[in-house]
Design a protein around this motif. Structure first.
Motif, short mmCIF file in Angstrom:
data_model
loop_
_atom_site.label_atom_id
_atom_site.label_comp_id
_atom_site.label_asym_id
_atom_site.label_seq_id
_atom_site.Cartn_x
_atom_site.Cartn_y
_atom_site.Cartn_z
N LEU A 101 114.59 83.52 110.97
CA LEU A 101 113.55 83.04 111.87
C LEU A 101 112.21 82.84 111.17
CD1 LEU A 101 114.39 85.22 115.01
CD2 LEU A 101 114.99 82.83 114.58
N SER A 102 112.21 83.00 109.84
CA SER A 102 110.95 82.86 109.09
C SER A 102 110.97 81.74 108.07
CB SER A 102 110.64 84.18 108.36
OG SER A 102 110.56 85.26 109.27
N ILE A 103 112.15 81.35 107.59
CA ILE A 103 112.23 80.30 106.58
C ILE A 103 113.46 79.43 106.87
CG2 ILE A 103 111.02 81.52 104.75
CD1 ILE A 103 113.66 82.40 103.64
N PRO A 104 113.45 78.18 106.37
CA PRO A 104 112.39 77.54 105.58
C PRO A 104 111.16 77.20 106.43
CG PRO A 104 114.10 75.96 106.09
CD PRO A 104 114.59 77.28 106.59
N ARG A 105 110.08 76.86 105.75
CA ARG A 105 108.83 76.54 106.42
C ARG A 105 108.50 75.07 106.18
NH1 ARG A 105 106.88 81.17 108.13
NH2 ARG A 105 104.91 80.23 108.74
N TYR A 106 107.99 74.42 107.22
CA TYR A 106 107.65 73.00 107.15
C TYR A 106 106.19 72.81 107.54
CZ TYR A 106 112.73 72.55 107.42
OH TYR A 106 114.07 72.68 107.19
N THR A 107 105.62 71.72 107.04
CA THR A 107 104.26 71.37 107.43
C THR A 107 104.32 70.45 108.65
OG1 THR A 107 103.43 71.56 105.18
CG2 THR A 107 102.13 70.25 106.72
N GLN A 108 103.75 70.92 109.75
CA GLN A 108 103.68 70.13 110.98
C GLN A 108 102.25 70.21 111.51
OE1 GLN A 108 107.05 71.97 113.29
NE2 GLN A 108 107.59 69.83 113.58
N ASP A 109 101.66 69.05 111.74
CA ASP A 109 100.28 68.99 112.28
C ASP A 109 99.32 69.80 111.42
OD1 ASP A 109 101.29 67.49 114.43
OD2 ASP A 109 101.78 69.32 115.53
N GLY A 110 99.57 69.75 110.10
CA GLY A 110 98.68 70.46 109.19
C GLY A 110 98.89 71.95 109.10
N GLN A 111 99.91 72.46 109.76
CA GLN A 111 100.20 73.90 109.74
C GLN A 111 101.59 74.16 109.20
OE1 GLN A 111 99.64 75.22 113.79
NE2 GLN A 111 97.44 75.49 113.51
N GLY A 492 108.55 85.28 111.10
CA GLY A 492 108.82 84.81 112.46
C GLY A 492 109.53 85.83 113.32
N PHE A 493 109.88 86.97 112.76
CA PHE A 493 110.53 88.05 113.51
C PHE A 493 110.12 89.37 112.88
CE2 PHE A 493 114.23 90.97 113.84
CZ PHE A 493 114.20 91.16 115.22
N LYS A 494 109.55 90.24 113.69
CA LYS A 494 109.05 91.51 113.18
C LYS A 494 109.82 92.66 113.83
CE LYS A 494 104.41 89.69 112.35
NZ LYS A 494 104.78 88.28 112.59
#
Length: 603
Positions: A101-111, A492-494
């Motif tokens: 729930l944390s990766i991969p990470r993408y750039t969306q709307d600058g975030q 994304g998950f703690k």
């Protein structure tokens, strides 16, 4: 694509102009592929649960409890090991869930945002071990392509299918090629099912998972009714005064529990406990199955979490009850009999020996059914992971293996229902399924059959559960404690307890990695493998890791130096509401580094 209308033109939520241009560009580019799982085809909560349950519940619960009792010499210790295995599996699930729930990470709307993606350990290891480039991808790719298949369960299916037809245990060893023929037929049937009808394969998987749970419920109810009616209740197996007693030499304890005198050659030893724990961990293997297909799951941030916890909890509950019922119904001396088949002895005790032939056929059918269920789910999941590996461009014919094809079922349906309202294209990774079939076929043909099932199971679990699990746990600890770490904020998950789960999972897997190399005492030489030396399977696994390193040297260094070209792969996911619905992948071996104008994945 072969349809007159693009798939994305028929989505309920139209794509924006930028996403549409990427997909259209990929459609025209001979070195690109597009893959899709539309919103309507995503797996819901029930199907995701079934993907996990069908993978976890195999043949182990029908036989493993007897092996564990032989090794530990104690019903109480056996039950504690099953509980400990569930706890360690839960720790592993927390690690996999945090990665998933944390990766991969993408750039969306600058975030930078996390969007779950199929591939499992491949994605997580690539994220943690980024240098040298492609090393992790190549090593993991070799391990998964060779071992991430259904060969072991296919052999088990062949053996028990013959047993269900009335072939005796003594005759099974003389039926090697019949077993292999049935195994190959089962693998072929599963690949054809998933290759020709994606939804049908999911329906069949759900059916198998449901029936497997019902079979275990039948075991539990039958045993409880038998004990409740005054059957041969072996309550001393669960009596605290006797349950933890073995041949420790304690005369007082032995006088209280005379039935334990038969345990004199089964003393508690570290080796027996370690090997028993290894078997228990393998029996729970598959709790991470949903991580391999996260791109296929609807609303994965909710569905995946709930399905994984529910599935592991349900299986743990059933496993513990089945073990308790075994101990209530079957005398301890039968557990220790080398010729005892636990599930068979269980039902013979309940229905009587006069029906033994029918009971034998029924139990063999149950186990064959369970094995085939594993073949179904591993074929679906394994082909998706192989497809993800191919999308990195590290395989021969990567573009072909990474591609989707429309299923024949979808083609016929669309030919009949031409209205756009009824149109839903159903795609499946046919080339990846064929790759899966090839290596399953090779491993079925290669070994004999006496120890083949367990040997192949040990290879798969040791490489893809134990070794990969250890690296993931170490990687998670590194992300938590590296200098200037931002993982706690980005995760994304703690889970409650944080890094403690990773530490526990790392320690347990390190123990399991080491214990596989320990020579067994003479009394335990046939505890797991009968005709194959105890350390062959870890040697094979580490040999494959070495081959993966050599493959990386050739792929990442020798070939680029010889051809003066480098691999350039760009992956562009199309995301809606945090769910990946399409992906365009561009493959190129170029003479200089080229960059696409739109940034793809950020790490």
């Amino acid at each position: 694509m072969s349809q007159s209308r693009h798939i994305w033109e028929l989505e309920l939520e139209p794509l924006d102009q930028e996403d549409r241009e990427i997909l259209e560009e990929a459609e025209k580019d001979p070195n690109a592929v597009t893959t899709s799982t539309t919103i309507a085809q995503k797996l819901g909560l029930f199907s995701t649960c079934c993907m996990i349950i069908n993978r976890i519940i195999g043949t182990g619960i029908f036989s493993t409890p007897a092996t564990i009792l032989k090794a530990t010499g104690s019903p109480g210790a056996s039950l504690l090991l099953w509980a400990a295995g569930a706890f360690v599996s839960f720790a592993g699930l927390m690690v996999y869930m945090e990665f998933g729930l944390s990766i991969p990470r993408y750039t969306q709307d600058g975030q930078s945002k996390a969007v779950p993606r199929s591939g499992g350990e491949k994605n997580y290891l690539e994220y943690v071990f980024r240098r040298p480039r492609y090393l992790v991808t190549c090593v993991y790719g070799v391990l998964f392509i060779v071992l991430g298949n259904t060969s072991g369960n296919a052999i088990s299916f062949g053996q028990h299918a013959l047993r269900a037809r009335g072939v005796s245990e003594e005759e099974i060893d003389n039926c090697e090629w019949q077993i292999k023929g049935i195994a190959i037929a089962a693998i072929t049937g599963a690949c054809l099912l998933h290759g020709s009808w994606r939804a049908g394969g999911i329906y069949v998987n759900n059916l198998f998972a449901t029936i497997k749970c019902l079979i275990l419920v039948v075991f539990i109810i039958a045993g409880a009714v038998h004990s409740g009616k005054g059957g041969n209740r072996n309550t001393h197996n669960l009596d605290l005064d006797c349950s933890f007693v073995n041949s420790s030499g304690n005369a007082t304890a032995m006088s209280k529990c005379p039935q334990n005198r038969d345990m004199q050659d089964h003393q508690w030893q570290m080796y027996g406990f370690s090997q028993s724990f290894l078997l228990v961990i393998f029996a729970y293997g598959g709790f991470e199955n949903a991580n391999y297909i996260l791109s296929e799951i609807d609303r994965p941030k909710r569905t995946y979490k709930l399905a994984s916890i529910l599935s592991l909890g349900l299986v743990t509950f059933l496993y513990m009850l089945v073990n308790i019922i075994y101990f209530l119904v079957i005398p301890r001396e039968e557990f220790l009999n080398e010729n005892t088949q636990l599930a068979l002895e269980f039902f013979k005790t309940i229905v009587g020996s006069k029906h033994s032939a029918h009971v034998d056929a029924a139990i063999a059918s149950f186990i064959a059914f369970s094995s085939f269920g594993n073949i179904i789910v591993v074929t679906f999941v394994g082909s998706r992971v192989k497809q993800e590996i191919a999308k990195e461009g590290v395989l021969p014919f990567s573009r072909l293996i990474a591609s989707d094809m429309q299923t024949p079922f979808s083609w016929f349906r669309n030919a009949i229902f031409r209205s756009s309202d009824d149109y839903k294209s159903e795609n499946t990774p046919v080339a990846a399924l064929f790759l899966h079939w090839i290596f399953s076929f090779i491993l079925v043909i290669a070994p004999g059959t006496t120890d083949a099932y367990l040997f192949l199971l040990l290879l798969h679990s040791y490489a893809l559960h134990v070794c990969a699990g250890f690296l993931l746990a170490i990687g998670m600890l590194y992300l938590y404690f590296q200098k200037n770490s931002t993982w706690r904020q980005e995760s994304g998950f703690k889970p409650l307890g944080g890094w403690i789960w990773a530490l526990l999972y790392a320690v347990v897997n390190a123990f399991l990695i080491c214990v596989a190399w320990l020579p067994p005492p003479s009394r335990f030489k046939t505890l797991i493998l009968d005709q194959i030396k105890y350390n062959v399977y870890p040697i094979v696994v580490f040999s494959l890791i070495g081959f993966g390193v050599l493959y990386w040297v050739g792929f990442a260094h020798l070939y680029p130096r010889y051809s003066k070209r480098v691999l350039d792969v760009k992956r562009y996911p199309i995301i809606r509401d945090g769910v990946q619905i399409y992906e365009a992948v561009f493959f190129n071996w170029v003479f200089h580094t080229s960059f696409h104008p739109k940034p793809a994945i950020v790490y």
